[in-house]
Design a protein around this motif. Sequence first.
Motif, PDB file in Angstrom:
ATOM      1  N   HIS A 173       0.824  -1.203   0.000  1.00 29.96           N
ATOM      2  CA  HIS A 173       0.000   0.000   0.000  1.00 29.96           C
ATOM      3  C   HIS A 173       0.863   1.260   0.000  1.00 29.96           C
ATOM      4  CE1 HIS A 173      -3.930  -2.006   1.623  1.00 29.96           C
ATOM      5  NE2 HIS A 173      -3.429  -2.615   0.568  1.00 29.96           N
ATOM      6  N   THR A 174       1.957   1.227   0.748  1.00 28.01           N
ATOM      7  CA  THR A 174       2.843   2.389   0.792  1.00 28.01           C
ATOM      8  C   THR A 174       3.485   2.636  -0.566  1.00 28.01           C
ATOM      9  OG1 THR A 174       3.307   2.050   3.138  1.00 28.01           O
ATOM     10  CG2 THR A 174       4.882   3.377   1.891  1.00 28.01           C
ATOM     11  N   LEU A 175       4.002   1.586  -1.195  1.00 30.06           N
ATOM     12  CA  LEU A 175       4.606   1.746  -2.517  1.00 30.06           C
ATOM     13  C   LEU A 175       3.561   2.191  -3.535  1.00 30.06           C
ATOM     14  CD1 LEU A 175       6.996  -1.343  -2.588  1.00 30.06           C
ATOM     15  CD2 LEU A 175       7.667   1.068  -2.634  1.00 30.06           C
ATOM     16  N   GLY A 176       2.350   1.659  -3.431  1.00 31.94           N
ATOM     17  CA  GLY A 176       1.289   2.093  -4.330  1.00 31.94           C
ATOM     18  C   GLY A 176       1.003   3.576  -4.181  1.00 31.94           C
ATOM     19  N   GLU A 177       0.952   4.044  -2.942  1.00 28.66           N
ATOM     20  CA  GLU A 177       0.691   5.464  -2.690  1.00 28.66           C
ATOM     21  C   GLU A 177       1.818   6.343  -3.227  1.00 28.66           C
ATOM     22  OE1 GLU A 177      -1.398   8.826  -1.163  1.00 28.66           O
ATOM     23  OE2 GLU A 177      -1.997   6.764  -1.615  1.00 28.66           O
ATOM     24  N   LEU A 178       3.056   5.924  -3.031  1.00 38.35           N
ATOM     25  CA  LEU A 178       4.193   6.718  -3.504  1.00 38.35           C
ATOM     26  C   LEU A 178       4.200   6.818  -5.028  1.00 38.35           C
ATOM     27  CD1 LEU A 178       6.974   5.372  -1.107  1.00 38.35           C
ATOM     28  CD2 LEU A 178       5.927   7.642  -1.053  1.00 38.35           C
ATOM     29  N   TYR A 180       1.642   6.487  -6.997  1.00 37.03           N
ATOM     30  CA  TYR A 180       0.480   7.306  -7.369  1.00 37.03           C
ATOM     31  C   TYR A 180       0.816   8.790  -7.277  1.00 37.03           C
ATOM     32  CZ  TYR A 180      -3.733   9.981  -6.292  1.00 37.03           C
ATOM     33  OH  TYR A 180      -4.697  10.952  -6.241  1.00 37.03           O
ATOM     34  N   ARG A 181       1.461   9.190  -6.178  1.00 37.14           N
ATOM     35  CA  ARG A 181       1.792  10.602  -5.993  1.00 37.14           C
ATOM     36  C   ARG A 181       2.861  11.058  -6.988  1.00 37.14           C
ATOM     37  NH1 ARG A 181      -0.023  12.731  -0.985  1.00 37.14           N
ATOM     38  NH2 ARG A 181      -1.331  11.216   0.090  1.00 37.14           N
ATOM     39  N   MET A 182       3.758  10.166  -7.350  1.00 39.85           N
ATOM     40  CA  MET A 182       4.706  10.503  -8.415  1.00 39.85           C
ATOM     41  C   MET A 182       3.957  10.810  -9.704  1.00 39.85           C
ATOM     42  SD  MET A 182       8.036   8.018  -8.124  1.00 39.85           S
ATOM     43  CE  MET A 182       8.932   8.947  -9.369  1.00 39.85           C
ATOM     44  N   GLY A 183       2.968   9.995 -10.016  1.00 43.12           N
ATOM     45  CA  GLY A 183       2.189  10.208 -11.231  1.00 43.12           C
ATOM     46  C   GLY A 183       1.523  11.566 -11.263  1.00 43.12           C
ATOM     47  N   LEU A 184       1.001  12.007 -10.121  1.00 43.59           N
ATOM     48  CA  LEU A 184       0.369  13.326 -10.064  1.00 43.59           C
ATOM     49  C   LEU A 184       1.359  14.429 -10.415  1.00 43.59           C
ATOM     50  CD1 LEU A 184      -1.807  13.095  -6.816  1.00 43.59           C
ATOM     51  CD2 LEU A 184      -2.525  12.739  -9.178  1.00 43.59           C
ATOM     52  N   GLN A 217       2.078  12.722 -19.898  1.00 41.53           N
ATOM     53  CA  GLN A 217       0.943  11.837 -19.662  1.00 41.53           C
ATOM     54  C   GLN A 217       1.370  10.372 -19.683  1.00 41.53           C
ATOM     55  OE1 GLN A 217      -1.619  14.084 -22.569  1.00 41.53           O
ATOM     56  NE2 GLN A 217      -3.220  13.241 -21.269  1.00 41.53           N
ATOM     57  N   MET A 218       2.338  10.053 -20.531  1.00 39.48           N
ATOM     58  CA  MET A 218       2.831   8.678 -20.566  1.00 39.48           C
ATOM     59  C   MET A 218       3.524   8.323 -19.253  1.00 39.48           C
ATOM     60  SD  MET A 218       5.753   6.948 -22.966  1.00 39.48           S
ATOM     61  CE  MET A 218       4.926   7.335 -24.488  1.00 39.48           C
ATOM     62  N   LEU A 219       4.356   9.240 -18.761  1.00 38.42           N
ATOM     63  CA  LEU A 219       5.062   8.985 -17.511  1.00 38.42           C
ATOM     64  C   LEU A 219       4.078   8.875 -16.349  1.00 38.42           C
ATOM     65  CD1 LEU A 219       8.077  11.418 -17.997  1.00 38.42           C
ATOM     66  CD2 LEU A 219       8.014   8.955 -18.391  1.00 38.42           C
ATOM     67  N   ALA A 220       3.054   9.728 -16.365  1.00 46.17           N
ATOM     68  CA  ALA A 220       2.027   9.644 -15.325  1.00 46.17           C
ATOM     69  C   ALA A 220       1.294   8.314 -15.407  1.00 46.17           C
ATOM     70  CB  ALA A 220       1.042  10.801 -15.469  1.00 46.17           C
ATOM     71  N   SER A 221       0.944   7.912 -16.621  1.00 47.35           N
ATOM     72  CA  SER A 221       0.251   6.637 -16.814  1.00 47.35           C
ATOM     73  C   SER A 221       1.079   5.481 -16.271  1.00 47.35           C
ATOM     74  CB  SER A 221      -0.032   6.421 -18.306  1.00 47.35           C
ATOM     75  OG  SER A 221      -0.503   5.118 -18.553  1.00 47.35           O
ATOM     76  N   ASN A 222       2.377   5.493 -16.566  1.00 45.57           N
ATOM     77  CA  ASN A 222       3.251   4.426 -16.072  1.00 45.57           C
ATOM     78  C   ASN A 222       3.249   4.381 -14.542  1.00 45.57           C
ATOM     79  OD1 ASN A 222       3.912   3.848 -18.705  1.00 45.57           O
ATOM     80  ND2 ASN A 222       5.847   4.954 -18.671  1.00 45.57           N
ATOM     81  N   ALA A 237      -5.903   6.160  -7.646  1.00 40.96           N
ATOM     82  CA  ALA A 237      -5.026   5.789  -8.760  1.00 40.96           C
ATOM     83  C   ALA A 237      -5.844   5.281  -9.944  1.00 40.96           C
ATOM     84  CB  ALA A 237      -4.016   4.732  -8.313  1.00 40.96           C
ATOM     85  N   ILE A 238      -6.917   4.547  -9.659  1.00 41.05           N
ATOM     86  CA  ILE A 238      -7.790   4.068 -10.735  1.00 41.05           C
ATOM     87  C   ILE A 238      -8.409   5.251 -11.469  1.00 41.05           C
ATOM     88  CG2 ILE A 238      -9.909   2.803 -11.249  1.00 41.05           C
ATOM     89  CD1 ILE A 238      -9.253   0.999  -8.829  1.00 41.05           C
TER      90      ILE A 238
END
Length: 485
Positions: A173-178, A180-184, A217-222, A237-238
Amino acid sequence: MFGRSFALLHLLVSPLSSLAVYWMDEASPIVLSAQEAINDEHVKKAMEYYDKAVELIPDVDKLEHPQEIKMATEIYHLAGLMYSYAREMGTVDKVGKESNLWQSVIYFEMATKVDPKYWPSYANMAAVLADVEESGNHLGKYEESLEAYGKAIELLESGEATDPPELGSGMRHTLGELHYRMGLNFVPGMFEQDSVGEVDYEIKLCTSRLGSNKPCQMLASNSFHTALQHYPGHQDAITALAIVTADATFGLTDPTHVRSLFDSYAVEFEDSLVGELDYNAFSRLRQSFDHAMANEGRSGYVLKTTVDCGCGTGLAGDVFRNVSETLVGIDLSPKMIEIAREKKVYDSLETGDIVERLMEHKPGEVSLIIAADAFNYFTELDELFAAMYRALAYGGYAIFSLENVPAAMESRLDEHAKDWRWQFQPSGRIAHRRSYIEKTLKSHEFDVALYGDLDGFRTEKGADVRGHMFLLKKNPPANMKLDEL
């Protein structure tokens, strides 16, 4: 729309050891007073206490004992959280000080100098940096924020982080959150109300210190995809992935890329696609075609000219051979064409772009167009459908498959990107919206003779992929006598 920083999970200092270090003895009651002030919601008072505790910490190079390092790191970190929290609570910046957010960054930086492996300070500093704005600079400190998030992720994934989350769901969950925030950070402002689609994401952020020339947008998507790999239930994130990939192109559908992809894949193409991914679109298209022909009383009818668009190695051509007097295959990949030629299924084979090759046929020359999983690298379908309509004879047919988005993603797209037409998929393919396909077909005067879902036409990482099947007919003007197809 989305939260900015990690929640204040705790503001407690670990119990002190009996180590006789004078500054720790002085700092301990001050930190406890700060905690009491927080409990009483006296935010400014708590900030003052943390400032006093920070002033007692010796220079980094003078911190010798592990207990000193631990306590100094925690004080700096908690002070950083306090200043960030003060900003969230609307506490006025202290007179004569940097803004609350900048002071928060300074304290987080000091924590990482004391303990370079203290991942929470990198993560929280990254969240704060994404909010900081300098006069005249509306991007904030997104590059620095990305670097800090990257450092936190690196420490956690390497197993070297101080005080990591519990292994298992806590770590995921922590890695998922990190991520996700990078994507923003790659698409700043995209999720603010009224800003979707109005920001130029080809900004210097994605081409300067990040060393990337890829669209933001590609980097955010990744990043959002990676977040969901760690934490599939991350609802923000979804939603973010739905918004950033709706009607996206990213440059990955370039013909050179597709040609190279399938040239390298040609030899094992059928074994992989049919044997491993359970691909069956070609046979299901033939079943639907036979059903439609039976309804029209034309079972067993042989058509003059059939064109197989994106023929690949000949999977679809093989099953449509017996209803085609002349069968033509078109594919972008020369290697695929070579394998198809060895099968001797086609009367002629053409290498090149589907639209260009269709336009080379005389108007009304083609009786049937088939395309099994071949249009999934198109974004806009207008030019393709125009070429198909021109090539088909009146009374002619076209049958093809297209990929659809996962059901959960479809509802999220409908909610947050109401006019979406297609979505870029993790596989690199494009999934199209049914209403967009039908609207574009109608604009070219095609009649949809049959529609069906094609769910499970292949698998992706063990899960069924959703799809569409369309059977079209080019109906003649009223009272027009048709030649034989």
